[in-house]
Structure formats: C-alpha cells, structure tokens
Design a protein around this motif. Sequence first.
Motif, PDB file in Angstrom:
ATOM      1  N   ALA A  22       0.820  -1.214   0.000  1.00 27.75           N
ATOM      2  CA  ALA A  22       0.000   0.000   0.000  1.00 27.75           C
ATOM      3  C   ALA A  22       0.848   1.256   0.000  1.00 27.75           C
ATOM      4  N   GLU A  23       2.025   1.196   0.609  1.00 28.28           N
ATOM      5  CA  GLU A  23       2.911   2.364   0.708  1.00 28.28           C
ATOM      6  C   GLU A  23       4.264   2.058   0.068  1.00 28.28           C
ATOM      7  N   ALA A  24       4.235   1.490  -1.136  1.00 24.08           N
ATOM      8  CA  ALA A  24       5.478   1.041  -1.769  1.00 24.08           C
ATOM      9  C   ALA A  24       6.470   2.173  -1.974  1.00 24.08           C
ATOM     10  N   ALA A  25       6.005   3.346  -2.398  1.00 22.30           N
ATOM     11  CA  ALA A  25       6.930   4.462  -2.630  1.00 22.30           C
ATOM     12  C   ALA A  25       7.558   4.914  -1.317  1.00 22.30           C
ATOM     13  N   GLU A  45      -1.222  -2.060  14.942  1.00 20.16           N
ATOM     14  CA  GLU A  45      -2.244  -1.375  15.730  1.00 20.16           C
ATOM     15  C   GLU A  45      -3.017  -2.395  16.569  1.00 20.16           C
ATOM     16  N   GLY A  46      -3.890  -1.903  17.421  1.00 23.52           N
ATOM     17  CA  GLY A  46      -4.678  -2.790  18.281  1.00 23.52           C
ATOM     18  C   GLY A  46      -5.536  -3.770  17.519  1.00 23.52           C
ATOM     19  N   ASP A  47      -5.951  -3.367  16.297  1.00 22.73           N
ATOM     20  CA  ASP A  47      -6.791  -4.263  15.497  1.00 22.73           C
ATOM     21  C   ASP A  47      -5.971  -5.170  14.586  1.00 22.73           C
ATOM     22  N   GLY A  48      -4.645  -5.121  14.731  1.00 16.75           N
ATOM     23  CA  GLY A  48      -3.778  -5.998  13.945  1.00 16.75           C
ATOM     24  C   GLY A  48      -3.227  -5.390  12.675  1.00 16.75           C
ATOM     25  N   ARG A  49      -3.739  -4.233  12.284  1.00 20.47           N
ATOM     26  CA  ARG A  49      -3.239  -3.594  11.058  1.00 20.47           C
ATOM     27  C   ARG A  49      -1.795  -3.128  11.239  1.00 20.47           C
ATOM     28  N   VAL A  50      -0.952  -3.422  10.266  1.00 21.37           N
ATOM     29  CA  VAL A  50       0.429  -2.957  10.290  1.00 21.37           C
ATOM     30  C   VAL A  50       0.478  -1.568   9.668  1.00 21.37           C
ATOM     31  N   THR A  51       1.020  -0.605  10.411  1.00 22.24           N
ATOM     32  CA  THR A  51       1.056   0.780   9.929  1.00 22.24           C
ATOM     33  C   THR A  51       2.465   1.376  10.002  1.00 22.24           C
ATOM     34  N   GLY A  52       3.472   0.523  10.236  1.00 28.12           N
ATOM     35  CA  GLY A  52       4.845   1.025  10.265  1.00 28.12           C
ATOM     36  C   GLY A  52       5.834  -0.101  10.062  1.00 28.12           C
ATOM     37  N   ALA A  66       7.511   4.034   6.174  1.00 26.84           N
ATOM     38  CA  ALA A  66       6.293   4.773   6.480  1.00 26.84           C
ATOM     39  C   ALA A  66       5.751   4.330   7.838  1.00 26.84           C
ATOM     40  N   MET A  67       5.518   5.293   8.740  1.00 23.83           N
ATOM     41  CA  MET A  67       4.988   4.982  10.065  1.00 23.83           C
ATOM     42  C   MET A  67       4.428   6.245  10.704  1.00 23.83           C
ATOM     43  N   THR A  68       3.623   6.070  11.722  1.00 25.89           N
ATOM     44  CA  THR A  68       3.097   7.195  12.469  1.00 25.89           C
ATOM     45  C   THR A  68       4.138   7.706  13.457  1.00 25.89           C
ATOM     46  N   LEU A  75       9.686   3.258  19.312  1.00 23.39           N
ATOM     47  CA  LEU A  75      10.935   2.557  19.018  1.00 23.39           C
ATOM     48  C   LEU A  75      12.033   2.857  20.029  1.00 23.39           C
ATOM     49  N   ALA A  76      11.941   4.013  20.675  1.00 19.57           N
ATOM     50  CA  ALA A  76      13.003   4.398  21.609  1.00 19.57           C
ATOM     51  C   ALA A  76      13.180   3.361  22.715  1.00 19.57           C
ATOM     52  N   PRO A  77      12.115   2.971  23.436  1.00 24.04           N
ATOM     53  CA  PRO A  77      12.291   1.922  24.444  1.00 24.04           C
ATOM     54  C   PRO A  77      12.377   0.521  23.851  1.00 24.04           C
ATOM     55  N   ALA A  78      11.808   0.308  22.647  1.00 28.29           N
ATOM     56  CA  ALA A  78      11.814  -1.030  22.056  1.00 28.29           C
ATOM     57  C   ALA A  78      13.214  -1.449  21.638  1.00 28.29           C
ATOM     58  N   GLY A  79      14.035  -0.483  21.231  1.00 28.41           N
ATOM     59  CA  GLY A  79      15.402  -0.814  20.819  1.00 28.41           C
ATOM     60  C   GLY A  79      15.459  -1.152  19.350  1.00 28.41           C
TER      61      GLY A  79
END
Length: 269
Positions: A22-25, A45-52, A66-68, A75-79
């Motif tokens: 969906a966000e190939a570019a 997201e909570g509903d399972g949609r990947v947005t990043g 592409a991400m919010t 990502l800062a605490p996730a590493g």
Amino acid sequence: MTWSFTDSPAVFRAEAGGHLTAEAARNTAVLTLMDTAARLGWWAEGDGRVTGVLVVPPSGAPSLGAMTDEAARALAPAGLLGDERQPTVVRGETAAVEAYAEATGRRWAPTTRMRLFRLGELTPQDPAPGGRARLATEADVPLVAVWTAEFAVAMGYEPAEDYTGFLTERISEERLWLWEAPDGRPVSMAAVSRTIEGQARVHLVHTPPAERRRGYAAGVTEAVSRAARDAGAAQVLLFTDLANPTSNALYQRLGYRPVTDHLSVAFTG
C-alpha cells in the motif's frame, strides 16, 4: 499496539506485506534492503493492522519506513538494534526520524536532508545532450568503480574498498547505464534497483566534475528511467539531496514530482 522484529524476510513479508504494498513508494528503502537485512520490524495497531515498518541493514544504520509518529516514538524503548547498543545513525521519513530521535533523549543532529521523487510523465531534455546512452559492460567496471567511490564521498559515506561485486551485479542484470559523449567517452552513469512491489528506484547518478553542465546527467537519468518503465515498474523513484538545487531542478524538468522528505541524523551522545 506493539513493535515486532525478525531477521527473516519471509516472515516480514507475511506480516507486513499489505503495508509494504500500500505504501510502496514511501517504503522504497525498506523494500530494497529487506532481503539482506540484519533485522526487520513492523508496528501493529490494536486491530492488527500494520502501519509502520523498518529495516536494519548489516551496516547497522536503521532506515525507518512509512509509520506514524506514535510508532516512531515507541521505538526508543523497544530498541532498534535488538540489544544494548544504540544506533549512531538513523535514516527515514523526516517526521518519523525526528519523533524517534526526540523520544530517545539523546543528543542528535541532522546530517543529510533528502527528498523522494516519483516519475510522472517522462519529459526528455530539450535540447538533448550530445552523445547517447548505453548499458554498461564488464569492461566498464574499473571506471565506474572510481565513479562509485566519488559518489559515495559526495554523499558523505566512507567509500568501500572494492565495488566489483556491487557493480557486476547491476551490469549483469542490465541495471547500470552510461552516457557516452559524441567522441565515445563514458561521461556519466546512473543505475536502477530491481523492481519490487511495482517500484524501482534510480540511484548512483554521477557525472565527474570535469564533464558537468553539459546535460549528460539528464540524458542518462532519462535513459535509466525509461528502461525501468519499459521493464514494468509502475513507480519510478529517486532521492535527491535538498542541499543540491541543481539536481532537484533537473529531475523535476524530467517529470519527477515530490513525494516526501527524508532525514538522516547522527547521535552525538
């Protein structure tokens, strides 16, 4: 909402394929690096949609797709690197990189500002430059290796010791083009990535300083862009350095239009 990580491109495609398509570019860097990545990540997201999505190449310099802003901050605490190490360089869309950098609490500074362009209607340069385009051959490797090192330095990277494999792959797949001056001398080059999810990206556009201002870069960029379209790429993309107004103007004259801005940052603490 959470980040998940893998080192398997197959797992990554299965989980994040819809978002990549969906966000190939906007995900062009992730798409072109993921098959050789050291680490891949996706934000659900909570509903399972990947947005990043993100990719960490073997060099260890993560690239955010592409991400919010929320995903970037998380990502800062996730590493990013998967261990106690902290990245020294991060690249990606400007808003996401800035959101991540601020969330880390570390000192950072911008190093390069880029703009992603997408080809609309290809418009040949008028008047056309003298000479012609041709595919590079193995005989051209010594020359284009020197040019590739010059290109790396101009982009602020440390040049590799040997570009033979890198260039031979592009030559064997007919993805590296040269522009020949009227006297037959190669005077400019440009390459294009493989077509993935309908998008291909022009890169490695370089003309030695002594051959500039003759339209050769426009000629070879037009040729490689046309070849990508003819090979079936629905979207032909390229990045430009925002500090170089000449190249930004050139690509827009050829029919490229802005998509989004990108930023590289270096962490200093």
